[in-house]
Design a protein around this motif. Structure first.
Motif, PDB file in Angstrom:
ATOM      1  N   PHE A 100       0.824  -1.207   0.000  1.00 44.80           N
ATOM      2  CA  PHE A 100       0.000   0.000   0.000  1.00 44.80           C
ATOM      3  C   PHE A 100       0.861   1.260   0.000  1.00 44.80           C
ATOM      4  CE2 PHE A 100      -3.487  -2.789   1.638  1.00 44.80           C
ATOM      5  CZ  PHE A 100      -4.326  -2.566   0.567  1.00 44.80           C
ATOM      6  N   ILE A 101       1.999   1.211   0.707  1.00 38.98           N
ATOM      7  CA  ILE A 101       2.892   2.377   0.724  1.00 38.98           C
ATOM      8  C   ILE A 101       3.453   2.624  -0.680  1.00 38.98           C
ATOM      9  CG2 ILE A 101       5.109   3.234   1.571  1.00 38.98           C
ATOM     10  CD1 ILE A 101       4.460   1.815   4.243  1.00 38.98           C
ATOM     11  N   LEU A 102       3.907   1.542  -1.325  1.00 34.48           N
ATOM     12  CA  LEU A 102       4.449   1.681  -2.677  1.00 34.48           C
ATOM     13  C   LEU A 102       3.381   2.180  -3.642  1.00 34.48           C
ATOM     14  CD1 LEU A 102       6.704  -1.486  -2.934  1.00 34.48           C
ATOM     15  CD2 LEU A 102       7.417   0.890  -2.741  1.00 34.48           C
ATOM     16  N   SER A 124       1.140   9.085  -6.444  1.00 38.69           N
ATOM     17  CA  SER A 124       1.472  10.502  -6.441  1.00 38.69           C
ATOM     18  C   SER A 124       2.561  10.839  -7.460  1.00 38.69           C
ATOM     19  CB  SER A 124       1.881  10.944  -5.029  1.00 38.69           C
ATOM     20  OG  SER A 124       2.878  10.086  -4.536  1.00 38.69           O
ATOM     21  N   TRP A 125       3.386   9.862  -7.810  1.00 37.19           N
ATOM     22  CA  TRP A 125       4.484  10.152  -8.731  1.00 37.19           C
ATOM     23  C   TRP A 125       4.096   9.996 -10.203  1.00 37.19           C
ATOM     24  CZ3 TRP A 125       8.665   7.154  -5.512  1.00 37.19           C
ATOM     25  CH2 TRP A 125       9.124   7.996  -4.495  1.00 37.19           C
ATOM     26  N   VAL A 126       3.267   9.003 -10.468  1.00 36.13           N
ATOM     27  CA  VAL A 126       2.912   8.741 -11.858  1.00 36.13           C
ATOM     28  C   VAL A 126       1.457   9.148 -12.086  1.00 36.13           C
ATOM     29  CG1 VAL A 126       2.872   7.025 -13.689  1.00 36.13           C
ATOM     30  CG2 VAL A 126       4.473   6.775 -11.793  1.00 36.13           C
ATOM     31  N   GLU A 183      -2.553  10.230 -16.626  1.00 33.55           N
ATOM     32  CA  GLU A 183      -2.300  10.392 -18.064  1.00 33.55           C
ATOM     33  C   GLU A 183      -1.161   9.484 -18.510  1.00 33.55           C
ATOM     34  OE1 GLU A 183      -2.735  13.157 -16.005  1.00 33.55           O
ATOM     35  OE2 GLU A 183      -4.828  13.150 -16.682  1.00 33.55           O
ATOM     36  N   THR A 184      -0.123   9.423 -17.684  1.00 37.13           N
ATOM     37  CA  THR A 184       1.027   8.590 -18.044  1.00 37.13           C
ATOM     38  C   THR A 184       0.614   7.125 -18.135  1.00 37.13           C
ATOM     39  OG1 THR A 184       2.292  10.123 -16.681  1.00 37.13           O
ATOM     40  CG2 THR A 184       3.447   8.166 -17.500  1.00 37.13           C
ATOM     41  N   PHE A 185      -0.166   6.696 -17.150  1.00 36.26           N
ATOM     42  CA  PHE A 185      -0.650   5.311 -17.163  1.00 36.26           C
ATOM     43  C   PHE A 185      -1.461   5.047 -18.429  1.00 36.26           C
ATOM     44  CE2 PHE A 185       0.210   4.753 -12.590  1.00 36.26           C
ATOM     45  CZ  PHE A 185       0.623   3.441 -12.607  1.00 36.26           C
ATOM     46  N   ALA A 186      -2.402   5.967 -18.704  1.00 39.20           N
ATOM     47  CA  ALA A 186      -3.279   5.791 -19.857  1.00 39.20           C
ATOM     48  C   ALA A 186      -2.470   5.799 -21.151  1.00 39.20           C
ATOM     49  CB  ALA A 186      -4.343   6.877 -19.878  1.00 39.20           C
ATOM     50  N   LYS A 187      -1.443   6.626 -21.180  1.00 39.86           N
ATOM     51  CA  LYS A 187      -0.645   6.766 -22.408  1.00 39.86           C
ATOM     52  C   LYS A 187       0.111   5.476 -22.723  1.00 39.86           C
ATOM     53  CE  LYS A 187       3.093   9.590 -24.283  1.00 39.86           C
ATOM     54  NZ  LYS A 187       4.193  10.470 -23.838  1.00 39.86           N
ATOM     55  N   PHE A 213      -4.334   0.129 -10.532  1.00 40.94           N
ATOM     56  CA  PHE A 213      -4.028   0.292 -11.966  1.00 40.94           C
ATOM     57  C   PHE A 213      -5.309   0.440 -12.772  1.00 40.94           C
ATOM     58  CE2 PHE A 213       0.524  -1.082 -13.024  1.00 40.94           C
ATOM     59  CZ  PHE A 213       1.001  -0.516 -11.855  1.00 40.94           C
ATOM     60  N   LYS A 214      -6.345  -0.279 -12.335  1.00 33.21           N
ATOM     61  CA  LYS A 214      -7.630  -0.222 -13.017  1.00 33.21           C
ATOM     62  C   LYS A 214      -8.185   1.202 -12.950  1.00 33.21           C
ATOM     63  CE  LYS A 214     -11.873  -2.993 -12.942  1.00 33.21           C
ATOM     64  NZ  LYS A 214     -12.632  -3.873 -12.045  1.00 33.21           N
ATOM     65  N   GLN A 215      -8.094   1.799 -11.752  1.00 33.38           N
ATOM     66  CA  GLN A 215      -8.566   3.168 -11.568  1.00 33.38           C
ATOM     67  C   GLN A 215      -7.785   4.158 -12.404  1.00 33.38           C
ATOM     68  OE1 GLN A 215      -8.398   3.967  -7.404  1.00 33.38           O
ATOM     69  NE2 GLN A 215     -10.531   3.376  -7.062  1.00 33.38           N
ATOM     70  N   LYS A 216      -6.522   3.814 -12.664  1.00 31.47           N
ATOM     71  CA  LYS A 216      -5.658   4.708 -13.431  1.00 31.47           C
ATOM     72  C   LYS A 216      -5.928   4.609 -14.927  1.00 31.47           C
ATOM     73  CE  LYS A 216      -2.572   6.356 -10.355  1.00 31.47           C
ATOM     74  NZ  LYS A 216      -2.153   7.747 -10.260  1.00 31.47           N
ATOM     75  N   GLY A 217      -6.849   3.733 -15.316  1.00 37.98           N
ATOM     76  CA  GLY A 217      -7.195   3.642 -16.723  1.00 37.98           C
ATOM     77  C   GLY A 217      -6.331   2.669 -17.512  1.00 37.98           C
TER      78      GLY A 217
END
Lengths: 105, 176
Positions: free
Chosen positions: B63-65, B71-73, B76-80, B116-120
């Motif tokens: 959970f910490i990671l 917060s770091w990524v 948009e980056t994930f989706a891209k 990851f799912k939430q991040k698209g």
């Protein structure tokens, strides 16, 4: 309580269809950390189990999670989680067969 | 947007007693075994506590990671790179590699997948991540080779990788 000895005995029960299915089912239910599972598998190997049984056991242990199904369902939904576990169960047997052939046992 | 929030508020609270039904079942069974056969019950309780302790050791770092990753990524980056419109080879490759680099148990991957799912991230990449996480644990390759041989470890990981890709494709079809 299922001891390691019982597990070893069950998994060494044969390299035929039955042996593969037994190891697949045990792997699907059990939760054993990887660092413990590999030494355990090595032990089963020395007790005369074939590579096919061990590959099936390890694969289903890692890929199929009956106990953790509830958690998985929260993430993927019931349909996908069920499919994934069933496919993992089948794949474990296929991997077992193939490994048995490739390793020569 | 407002409607969506309303709908969310109407959903059942996350922490209900039903969520802990299996914990209660375990406690009940252990209590019965303790009454019937004390030594056996003692061992069973010890194992149960060990099990809980294991889960609590593994999940907090995850959970910490995840928090740091969140917060770091950016989304948009994930989706891209891993979204539905991203290059299938690149997205799949990243997902597989991320999964393969883990050494944790299957259940440790679920919070990661949910995030990851939430991040698209595309479903196919989630399936690849989970599959690789489960079967192709590269950090454990040395342990596997030590006990079962290099040939066994390499073949098993190779075959599993093929299987994981096939399962990801089937699941994508099922999902569609």
């Amino acid at each position: 309580m299922v001891s390691n000895e019982t597990l070893v005995k069950l998994l060494s029960s044969g390299n035929g269809w039955l042996g593969l299915i037994i190891s697949d089912v045990i792997g699907a239910i059990a939760i054993i950390p990887g660092v413990i599972a590999f030494p355990l598998a090595g032990q089963i190997l020395t007790y005369g189990a074939g590579y096919s049984v061990i590959a099936t056991f390890i694969s289903s242990l890692m890929m199929v999670g009956v106990i953790t199904f509830g958690m998985e369902r929260d993430v993927f939904g019931t349909k996908i989680a069920t499919w994934r576990n069933v496919l993992g169960f089948i794949l474990s047997i296929i991997i077992g067969f193939t490994m048995g052939g490739l390793m020569g046992s | 947007m407002q409607k969506k929030a309303d709908k969310k508020n109407k959903e059942k609270p996350y922490l209900t007693l039903g969520r802990f039904k299996w914990v209660l079942v375990v406690l009940l069974i252990d209590a019965i075994v303790l009454l019937v056969d004390f030594p056996r019950g003692e061992t069973s309780c010890q194992k149960a506590i060990e099990g809980f302790a294991n889960v609590f050791k593994i999940l907090p770092p995850i959970f910490i990671l995840l928090g740091l990753l969140n917060s770091w990524v950016s989304r948009e980056t994930f989706a891209k790179y891993m979204g539905k419109r991203a290059n299938a080879w690149l997205g799949g490759g990243i997902a597989f590699l991320l999964g393969a680099l883990s050494a944790g148990p299957l259940y440790a991957s679920f919070p990661v997948i949910a995030s990851f799912k939430q991040k698209g991230v595309a479903p196919r990449n989630l399936y690849l991540l989970l599959g690789a996480w489960a079967t192709c644990r590269l950090p454990l390759l040395l342990v596997e080779s030590t006990y079962l041989g290099v040939k066994f470890a390499a073949l098993r990981v190779g075959l599993s990788a093929v299987g994981v890709v096939i399962i990801a494709f089937i699941l994508e079809r099922v999902n569609a």
